[in-house]
Design a protein around this motif. Structure first.
Motif, PDB file in Angstrom:
ATOM      1  N   HIS A   1      -0.632 -42.150 -31.766  1.00 12.91           N
ATOM      2  CA  HIS A   1      -2.615 -42.298 -31.964  1.00 12.91           C
ATOM      3  C   HIS A   1      -2.981 -40.744 -32.374  1.00 12.91           C
ATOM      4  O   HIS A   1      -1.864 -40.083 -32.602  1.00 12.91           O
ATOM      5  N   GLN A   2      -3.989 -40.530 -32.187  1.00  7.04           N
ATOM      6  CA  GLN A   2      -4.702 -39.462 -33.016  1.00  7.04           C
ATOM      7  C   GLN A   2      -5.397 -38.188 -31.260  1.00  7.04           C
ATOM      8  O   GLN A   2      -5.715 -38.965 -30.636  1.00  7.04           O
ATOM      9  N   ALA A   3      -4.894 -37.288 -31.449  1.00  5.67           N
ATOM     10  CA  ALA A   3      -5.649 -36.230 -30.991  1.00  5.67           C
ATOM     11  C   ALA A   3      -7.140 -35.636 -31.304  1.00  5.67           C
ATOM     12  O   ALA A   3      -6.706 -35.341 -32.326  1.00  5.67           O
ATOM     13  N   ARG A   4      -8.218 -35.431 -30.500  1.00  5.77           N
ATOM     14  CA  ARG A   4      -8.941 -34.701 -31.645  1.00  5.77           C
ATOM     15  C   ARG A   4      -9.293 -33.287 -30.409  1.00  5.77           C
ATOM     16  O   ARG A   4      -9.046 -33.871 -29.088  1.00  5.77           O
ATOM     17  N   LEU A   5      -8.984 -32.805 -30.599  1.00  8.90           N
ATOM     18  CA  LEU A   5      -8.864 -31.422 -29.433  1.00  8.90           C
ATOM     19  C   LEU A   5     -10.723 -30.620 -29.474  1.00  8.90           C
ATOM     20  O   LEU A   5     -10.699 -31.107 -30.435  1.00  8.90           O
ATOM     21  N   ILE A   6     -10.992 -30.519 -28.764  1.00  9.89           N
ATOM     22  CA  ILE A   6     -12.217 -29.928 -29.005  1.00  9.89           C
ATOM     23  C   ILE A   6     -12.625 -29.029 -28.336  1.00  9.89           C
ATOM     24  O   ILE A   6     -12.373 -29.110 -26.922  1.00  9.89           O
ATOM     25  N   THR A   7     -13.156 -27.732 -28.819  1.00  9.28           N
ATOM     26  CA  THR A   7     -12.885 -26.193 -28.188  1.00  9.28           C
ATOM     27  C   THR A   7     -14.318 -25.765 -27.511  1.00  9.28           C
ATOM     28  O   THR A   7     -14.865 -25.024 -26.719  1.00  9.28           O
ATOM     29  N   SER A   8     -15.320 -26.478 -28.092  1.00  7.78           N
ATOM     30  CA  SER A   8     -16.755 -26.151 -27.157  1.00  7.78           C
ATOM     31  C   SER A   8     -17.502 -27.553 -27.626  1.00  7.78           C
ATOM     32  O   SER A   8     -18.776 -28.253 -27.548  1.00  7.78           O
TER      33      SER A   8
END
Length: 149
Positions: free
Chosen positions: A31-38
Motif C-alpha cells: 500500500h502507499q502511505a501519504r504523511l500529511i504534516t500540515s
C-alpha cells in the motif's frame, strides 16, 4: 493497493516516531502511505483512506498540529460518505476520563461525518505500554486486511 493518508498529532514526538514504523509496514504491505504534516480539510476530503495517529495533551486536548484540522472539520462538516478510517490513540490511563480523548474525539467526529471505521480504535496506555509499537503492530496488520481492495 490503497493510498492511506496519515494525520499525526504529536507534542513530544511519540506519535511521529510511531508513524514512521506504521508507514514502513504499510509500504511493505503493498500500500502507499501519504504523511500529511500540515493537514487541511481538503486533505481529508480527498483522502481515499484515513489513519489518524494522535497523542492526547493536557486535560484531553488534541495536539496543536491537529487542533485546527479538527475544529475546521467540526465547523465545515464535510460528509465523508463511507471513507474508510482508523484511529491510533495514545494516552495515559492515569488521566481518567481524558484518556485517549484526542483519538476518541476524532473517532466520534469521523462517525458523525459518515466515514467508515475499519475495526476498533486502538488505544495505547503509556502507563502500561512504554513502547507503543508492540501494541500497534498486530492492530495495524489486522486493520490493513480490512482495507477495501
Amino acid at each position: 493497493m490503497a493510498t492511506i493518508s496519515i494525520f499525526v498529532g504529536s507534542v513530544y514526538g511519540g506519535a511521529e516516531r510511531l508513524s514512521d514504523e506504521i508507514i514502513e509496514v504499510i509500504e511493505q504491505s503493498n500500500h502507499q502511505a501519504r504523511l500529511i504534516t500540515s493537514p487541511t480539510v481538503e486533505d481529508v476530503k480527498v483522502a481515499s483512506h484515513i489513519l489518524v495517529i494522535t497523542s492526547t495533551t493536557g486535560k484531553g486536548e488534541i495536539p496543536d498540529n491537529l487542533l485546527s484540522l479538527y475544529s475546521e472539520l467540526n465547523s465545515q462538516f464535510p460528509m465523508l460518505a463511507g471513507t474508510p478510517y482508523g484511529i491510533v490513540a495514545m494516552g495515559d490511563r492515569s488521566y481518567g476520563d481524558t484518556f485517549c480523548a484526542a483519538g476518541r474525539s476524532f473517532d466520534e467526529l469521523f462517525r458523525d461525518l459518515q466515514a467508515k471505521p475499519l475495526g476498533h480504535r486502538l488505544e495505547i496506555d503509556a502507563s502500561e505500554d512504554f513502547e507503543p509499537w508492540p501494541v500497534t503492530e498486530p492492530w495495524l496488520k489486522q486493520w490493513l486486511t480490512k482495507l477495501p481492495k
